[in-house]
Scaffold this active site. Structure first.
Site, mmCIF file in Angstrom:
data_model
loop_
_atom_site.group_PDB
_atom_site.id
_atom_site.type_symbol
_atom_site.label_atom_id
_atom_site.label_comp_id
_atom_site.label_asym_id
_atom_site.label_seq_id
_atom_site.Cartn_x
_atom_site.Cartn_y
_atom_site.Cartn_z
ATOM 1 N N CYS A 241 15.789 54.136 15.070
ATOM 2 C CA CYS A 241 16.701 54.685 14.066
ATOM 3 C C CYS A 241 17.732 55.618 14.705
ATOM 4 C CB CYS A 241 15.907 55.457 13.017
ATOM 5 S SG CYS A 241 16.971 56.150 11.739
ATOM 6 N N LYS B 156 33.613 52.402 15.229
ATOM 7 C CA LYS B 156 33.124 51.199 15.905
ATOM 8 C C LYS B 156 34.216 50.568 16.765
ATOM 9 C CE LYS B 156 30.068 50.395 12.042
ATOM 10 N NZ LYS B 156 30.677 51.411 11.168
ATOM 11 N N ARG C 69 19.499 57.687 12.984
ATOM 12 C CA ARG C 69 19.436 58.952 12.250
ATOM 13 C C ARG C 69 18.027 59.532 12.302
ATOM 14 N NH1 ARG C 69 22.372 55.927 7.945
ATOM 15 N NH2 ARG C 69 24.486 55.807 8.740
ATOM 16 N N CYS D 87 11.889 53.024 11.455
ATOM 17 C CA CYS D 87 12.197 52.211 12.626
ATOM 18 C C CYS D 87 12.242 53.115 13.843
ATOM 19 C CB CYS D 87 13.543 51.519 12.467
ATOM 20 S SG CYS D 87 13.640 50.505 10.994
ATOM 21 N N ASP E 64 29.394 51.992 18.625
ATOM 22 C CA ASP E 64 29.801 53.089 17.754
ATOM 23 C C ASP E 64 30.103 54.255 18.692
ATOM 24 O OD1 ASP E 64 30.381 54.211 15.292
ATOM 25 O OD2 ASP E 64 28.545 53.430 14.383
ATOM 26 N N ARG F 171 37.614 53.938 3.419
ATOM 27 C CA ARG F 171 36.219 53.731 3.037
ATOM 28 C C ARG F 171 35.355 54.898 3.492
ATOM 29 N NH1 ARG F 171 38.120 51.052 7.220
ATOM 30 N NH2 ARG F 171 36.876 50.313 8.961
ATOM 31 N N ARG G 195 35.318 58.682 7.740
ATOM 32 C CA ARG G 195 35.797 58.466 9.105
ATOM 33 C C ARG G 195 37.003 57.547 9.122
ATOM 34 N NH1 ARG G 195 31.126 57.360 12.626
ATOM 35 N NH2 ARG G 195 31.225 59.615 12.523
ATOM 36 N N TYR G 196 36.987 56.543 8.284
ATOM 37 C CA TYR G 196 38.069 55.559 8.245
ATOM 38 C C TYR G 196 38.957 55.839 7.042
ATOM 39 C CZ TYR G 196 35.116 52.979 11.533
ATOM 40 O OH TYR G 196 34.370 52.604 12.613
ATOM 41 N N ASP H 18 22.749 53.307 20.003
ATOM 42 C CA ASP H 18 23.393 54.624 20.043
ATOM 43 C C ASP H 18 22.711 55.583 21.023
ATOM 44 O OD1 ASP H 18 25.384 54.097 18.184
ATOM 45 O OD2 ASP H 18 24.089 54.610 16.488
ATOM 46 N N CYS I 288 12.845 55.916 3.704
ATOM 47 C CA CYS I 288 12.864 54.575 4.249
ATOM 48 C C CYS I 288 11.506 53.942 4.004
ATOM 49 C CB CYS I 288 13.139 54.613 5.744
ATOM 50 S SG CYS I 288 14.899 54.774 6.101
HETATM 51 C C1 LIG Z 1 30.360 51.641 9.909
HETATM 52 C C2 LIG Z 1 30.959 52.660 9.101
HETATM 53 C C3 LIG Z 1 31.828 52.322 8.061
HETATM 54 C C4 LIG Z 1 32.162 50.889 7.716
HETATM 55 O O1 LIG Z 1 32.824 50.237 8.736
HETATM 56 P P1 LIG Z 1 33.175 48.719 8.571
HETATM 57 O O2 LIG Z 1 33.703 48.334 9.915
HETATM 58 O O3 LIG Z 1 34.178 48.633 7.482
HETATM 59 O O4 LIG Z 1 31.924 47.984 8.208
HETATM 60 C C5 LIG Z 1 32.373 53.341 7.333
HETATM 61 N N1 LIG Z 1 32.109 54.636 7.601
HETATM 62 C C6 LIG Z 1 31.301 54.994 8.602
HETATM 63 C C7 LIG Z 1 31.058 56.431 8.871
HETATM 64 C C8 LIG Z 1 30.684 54.014 9.393
HETATM 65 O O5 LIG Z 1 29.848 54.382 10.372
#
Ligand SMILES: *Cc1c(COP(=O)(O)O)cnc(C)c1O
Length: 446
Positions: free
Chosen positions: A147, A352, A149, A144, A345, A131, A127-128, A308, A140
């Site tokens: 959850c 986020k 998911r 929870c 989110d 990362r 998504r980002y 969520d 798990c």
């Molecule tokens: C939360 C999340 C991250 C990490 O986000 P950070 O703000 O760097 O902690 C990376 N990928 C996905 C899909 C996420 O939901």
């Protein structure tokens, strides 16, 4: 009050094992395998464990609920529940089904964060830019009730195979822009030590991976999973970060604290992600206590999540305002590093979004009016002659001596609107009728 109760409940382990499980030795109790084998998975077992009884009608509704969203509680976590007043107990509410889970609202979604849609290969959510989220386990220690998911819990179709994990590793290998991998699931620490060791080794061998993070709730619901052997293995994979998931101060029992101590002593930076939950922690005092206790145990509060829009979570959701009120009660009132970032989110995969009270009251050409946590209003006089360095994303001619390689991609989003040398004036949503009416418009804003 809350703190006292938690100490009474958790400091006396023998009281608990005598009351609930007369035949368990302390050694068995502290074995995570024993805990998992003896997890409470149906209403009847919960009743006999707690020494309580539900009315037949209640039991029927509960059984219907767990048909859709299964039940699994470790005896350890169940032992933190106050049997005298379980209905309002924050531990009980996170662990035990509530027939309200079956009430689906119009806004609920199976995959509100579009984790599946943003998934280039199975198990990876990219998504980002730099990362990825890598789902390596669908198990798990406890299910929870809140959850996000929930749709995947206990679903055998979602058990990641070794092949699936290799595909994910390949994707990460091929994408040099990825520098940070979040291992989650399920719970990443539910994998056997040697399997996790293999994944961490493979990731460490990828030159562009700078940091790995593990997401796990085991320190909260199964602290005995944090064995000396596990910690010895994790230590070999630095830089390794770990985020856990405490939601209430009562969860920081002596056993949970011992688990955190082991991880912190192994040099693993610890973070915590909480979820704002109605009837559990939607109270500024509880959140302050929780975050203070976390830093006392060397855990840095990282995120506080707005709940969520997943199916079955409606009864847990609070207003966003409750979260802002909590942030207002933390910022300035307690140590800065005991304050998490409150985030939503974004439904639909937007990622986020941080939410804060407003601290800027007004501003003019060279003055900004601010307010602090006490309500004091103050002004910041800006410099008359500040000139920022103009950036064309090419370090060669820049005085700041960063000397990065030329950034080929450039900036995106609002960063792009602010960037020097970028001619973009506006970001326009797709299908904007006004712009579509412009003859010969090529879809881009100009
Ligand atoms: C939360 C999340 C991250 C990490 O986000 P950070 O703000 O760097 O902690 C990376 N990928 C996905 C899909 C996420 O939901």
């Amino acid at each position: 009050m809350i703190v006292k109760k938690s100490e009474a409940m958790t400091s006396n382990r023998s009281y608990i094992s005598k009351k609930f499980k007369p035949h368990v030795s302390i050694l068995e109790w502290k074995s995570y395998e024993w805990q998992l084998k003896n997890s409470i998975r149906n209403i009847e077992d919960f009743e006999s464990f707690m020494g309580i009884q539900f009315a037949p009608k209640e039991r029927k509704a509960l059984n219907k609920t767990i048909e859709k969203f299964p039940l699994s509680i470790t005896p350890y976590y169940a032992s933190l529940i106050d049997p005298e007043n379980y209905d309002d107990d924050p531990i009980f509410k996170q662990a035990f089904p509530n027939p309200a889970e079956l009430k689906v609202s119009n806004y609920d979604m199976r995959d509100p964060l579009h984790e599946d849609k943003d998934s280039p290969v199975k198990g990876i959510t990219h998504r980002y830019p730099d990362r990825v989220l890598f789902l390596i386990s669908n198990c798990c220690a406890m299910y929870c009730r809140h959850c996000t998911r929930k749709r995947k819990v206990g679903d055998p179709d979602h058990v990641p195979s070794r092949e699936q994990i290799m595909t994910g590793l390949d994707y990460i290998r091929q994408h040099k822009e990825i520098r940070d991998v979040l291992l989650s699931g399920g719970d990443a620490l539910m994998l056997p030590d040697n399997f996790l060791d293999w994944i961490l080794t493979e990731l460490n061998n990828i030159p562009h991976i700078e940091v790995i993070r593990i997401g796990t709730r085991t320190p909260v619901v199964l602290p005995y999973r944090i064995t000396d052997e596990l910690v010895e293995m994790l230590k070999r994979h630095h830089p390794l970060w770990l985020n856990t998931h405490f939601n209430h101060p009562r969860e920081l029992s002596p056993s949970a604290r011992a688990a955190l101590r082991k991880l912190a002593n192994a040099g693993i930076p610890l973070g915590n992600q909480s979820v704002l939950l109605s009837g559990v922690n939607d109270c500024p005092q509880i959140m302050k206590k929780l975050n203070q206790k976390l830093v006392q145990n060397r855990v840095r509060p990282y995120y506080l999540f707005q709940c969520d829009l997943s199916e079955g979570l409606n009864h847990f959701r609070t207003s966003i305002g409750k979260g802002i009120e909590i942030m207002e009660s933390l910022i300035g009132h307690t140590s800065g590093f005991a304050v998490p970032t409150f985030v939503i989110d974004a439904p639909g995969g937007g990622g986020k979004i941080p939410i804060m009270p407003n601290y800027i009251i007004s501003w003019s050409n060279n003055k900004t009016v601010l307010r602090n946590y006490e309500g004091v209003i103050t002004t910041y006089q800006e410099p008359d002659d500040y000139k920022s360095v103009t950036c064309d994303r090419n370090c060669v001619k820049c005085k700041l001596q960063l000397n990065l390689k030329k950034d080929e991609k450039g900036s995106i989003g609002i960063e792009k609107l602010l960037a020097d040398g970028d001619k973009t004036i506006s970001l326009v949503p797709k299908g904007n009728a006004r712009l579509d009416r412009r003859k010969g418009h090529n879809g881009k804003a100009s």
